[in-house]
Design an enzyme around this catalytic site. Structure first.
Site, PDB file in Angstrom:
ATOM      1  N   MET A  10       0.824  -1.214   0.000  1.00  0.00           N
ATOM      2  CA  MET A  10       0.000   0.000   0.000  1.00  0.00           C
ATOM      3  C   MET A  10       0.863   1.271   0.000  1.00  0.00           C
ATOM      4  O   MET A  10       0.858   2.020   0.945  1.00  0.00           O
ATOM      5  CB  MET A  10      -0.923  -0.002   1.227  1.00  0.00           C
ATOM      6  CG  MET A  10      -1.847  -1.204   1.286  1.00  0.00           C
ATOM      7  SD  MET A  10      -2.654  -1.397   2.887  1.00  0.00           S
ATOM      8  CE  MET A  10      -1.317  -2.024   3.914  1.00  0.00           C
ATOM      9  N   GLN A  52     -11.047   2.947   0.679  1.00  0.00           N
ATOM     10  CA  GLN A  52     -10.716   4.260   1.233  1.00  0.00           C
ATOM     11  C   GLN A  52     -11.622   5.336   0.645  1.00  0.00           C
ATOM     12  O   GLN A  52     -12.213   6.150   1.367  1.00  0.00           O
ATOM     13  CB  GLN A  52      -9.257   4.613   0.938  1.00  0.00           C
ATOM     14  CG  GLN A  52      -8.226   3.812   1.703  1.00  0.00           C
ATOM     15  CD  GLN A  52      -6.812   4.164   1.261  1.00  0.00           C
ATOM     16  OE1 GLN A  52      -6.590   4.746   0.203  1.00  0.00           O
ATOM     17  NE2 GLN A  52      -5.836   3.811   2.078  1.00  0.00           N
ATOM     18  N   THR A  83       2.124   1.683   5.959  1.00  0.00           N
ATOM     19  CA  THR A  83       1.489   2.851   5.359  1.00  0.00           C
ATOM     20  C   THR A  83       0.925   3.693   6.496  1.00  0.00           C
ATOM     21  O   THR A  83       0.402   3.148   7.473  1.00  0.00           O
ATOM     22  CB  THR A  83       0.364   2.459   4.396  1.00  0.00           C
ATOM     23  OG1 THR A  83      -0.503   3.582   4.176  1.00  0.00           O
ATOM     24  CG2 THR A  83      -0.485   1.338   4.942  1.00  0.00           C
ATOM     25  N   ASN A  84       1.038   5.011   6.359  1.00  0.00           N
ATOM     26  CA  ASN A  84       0.485   5.898   7.385  1.00  0.00           C
ATOM     27  C   ASN A  84      -1.040   5.900   7.369  1.00  0.00           C
ATOM     28  O   ASN A  84      -1.686   5.798   8.410  1.00  0.00           O
ATOM     29  CB  ASN A  84       0.996   7.332   7.170  1.00  0.00           C
ATOM     30  CG  ASN A  84       2.452   7.509   7.527  1.00  0.00           C
ATOM     31  OD1 ASN A  84       2.809   7.801   8.652  1.00  0.00           O
ATOM     32  ND2 ASN A  84       3.324   7.328   6.536  1.00  0.00           N
ATOM     33  N   THR A  85      -1.614   6.026   6.173  1.00  0.00           N
ATOM     34  CA  THR A  85      -3.065   6.196   6.061  1.00  0.00           C
ATOM     35  C   THR A  85      -3.844   5.067   6.724  1.00  0.00           C
ATOM     36  O   THR A  85      -4.827   5.303   7.440  1.00  0.00           O
ATOM     37  CB  THR A  85      -3.482   6.307   4.586  1.00  0.00           C
ATOM     38  OG1 THR A  85      -2.869   7.467   4.013  1.00  0.00           O
ATOM     39  CG2 THR A  85      -4.989   6.410   4.439  1.00  0.00           C
ATOM     40  N   CYS A 196       3.522  10.058   4.578  1.00  0.00           N
ATOM     41  CA  CYS A 196       3.106   9.027   3.643  1.00  0.00           C
ATOM     42  C   CYS A 196       4.382   8.335   3.224  1.00  0.00           C
ATOM     43  O   CYS A 196       5.363   9.006   2.863  1.00  0.00           O
ATOM     44  CB  CYS A 196       2.380   9.622   2.438  1.00  0.00           C
ATOM     45  SG  CYS A 196       2.010   8.400   1.168  1.00  0.00           S
ATOM     46  N   THR A 197       4.411   7.027   3.287  1.00  0.00           N
ATOM     47  CA  THR A 197       5.679   6.321   3.078  1.00  0.00           C
ATOM     48  C   THR A 197       6.237   6.523   1.674  1.00  0.00           C
ATOM     49  O   THR A 197       7.443   6.397   1.466  1.00  0.00           O
ATOM     50  CB  THR A 197       5.499   4.823   3.383  1.00  0.00           C
ATOM     51  OG1 THR A 197       4.373   4.305   2.654  1.00  0.00           O
ATOM     52  CG2 THR A 197       5.274   4.609   4.872  1.00  0.00           C
ATOM     53  N   GLU A 198       5.377   6.878   0.697  1.00  0.00           N
ATOM     54  CA  GLU A 198       5.878   7.122  -0.664  1.00  0.00           C
ATOM     55  C   GLU A 198       6.591   8.464  -0.804  1.00  0.00           C
ATOM     56  O   GLU A 198       7.379   8.647  -1.736  1.00  0.00           O
ATOM     57  CB  GLU A 198       4.735   7.064  -1.690  1.00  0.00           C
ATOM     58  CG  GLU A 198       4.300   5.676  -2.075  1.00  0.00           C
ATOM     59  CD  GLU A 198       3.375   5.052  -1.055  1.00  0.00           C
ATOM     60  OE1 GLU A 198       3.241   3.811  -1.049  1.00  0.00           O
ATOM     61  OE2 GLU A 198       2.802   5.804  -0.241  1.00  0.00           O
TER      62      GLU A 198
END
Length: 231
Positions: A10, A52, A83-85, A196-198
């Site tokens: 994710m 989501q 993932t943060n979200t 956000c990890t991206e």
């Protein structure tokens, strides 16, 4: 070394970074040919993203809870949601397994407070920037969290889902993010959480006038410390 359980996919772009970081941190500590003991359950992000967008968080949480059970059954001694979200469903995931969930917001907040900072800017998906599940968790650690304005939040969110999650890194987007960071710093942010990890694929320390806190890196480092009995 204990076994680290990862709920990834994710997106898989950042999950690949998690795997690299876990192994690099392990090798740094143990040397030689040592690598991290870990188990990865990679979900289909298209399915999660659809839930989501629909606000079907409980259904998304069930998918992640099932993934957590899977990594626990495979021998994981702890669980990381990569993932943060999706930490919006962290409690649902933790309730599904007997091993601890290493909460990404807690590891990030610890890094911020250890640096002696209290007021930080937060970049992430619209869910992370606008809802309380993440900002509120940071606030429990005494942090004052600033977020971009509505137009900037839409920009940050768009770049994450339409570019970074697809492995696309554009210089124009980096410049746009830097303008958002500069404005947050102008409002008093002493550091910037890359929530956000991206975003770590786009923004590095040299792109900000204040310290940045890369959440995937901090999460992975904390997990290795726990796995080696250092935490």
């Amino acid at each position: 070394m204990k076994t680290i359980g990862l709920i990834g996919g994710m997106s898989w772009e950042s999950s690949a970074e998690y795997y690299r970081l876990l192994n690099e941190f392990t090798r740094e500590r143990l040397g030689g040919l040592h690598s991290a003991r870990c188990v990865l359950y990679s979900v289909d992000f298209a399915e999660i993203e659809e839930l989501q967008a629909a606000g079907a968080w409980e259904a998304a949480g069930k998918i992640l809870a099932d993934a957590a059970r899977g990594v626990a059954a495979a021998g994981a001694d702890m669980v990381l949601i990569c993932t943060n979200t999706m930490h919006k469903v962290a409690d649902q995931v933790q309730d599904a397994v007997p091993v601890p969930l290493v909460h990404l917001a807690d590891t990030t907040a610890h890094a911020v407070t250890s640096a002696g900072l209290r007021r930080v800017g937060l970049l992430g998906t619209a869910f992370t920037m606008e809802q309380d599940f993440y900002r509120g968790r940071l606030a429990r650690h005494g942090l004052d969290v600033l977020v971009p304005d509505e137009q900037e939040r839409a920009l940050v969110h768009h770049v994450i889902y339409e570019e970074l999650c697809l492995g696309v890194v554009r210089e124009a987007s980096r410049a746009a993010y830097r303008r958002v960071i500069d404005r947050l710093v102008g409002e008093g942010a002493e550091g910037i959480i890359l929530g956000c990890t991206e975003i770590e694929l786009l923004i590095a320390p040299e792109h900000s006038p204040v310290p940045v806190f890369p959440t995937a890196r901090l999460h992975a480092e904390a997990a290795v410390a726990l796995a080696l009995g250092e935490g």
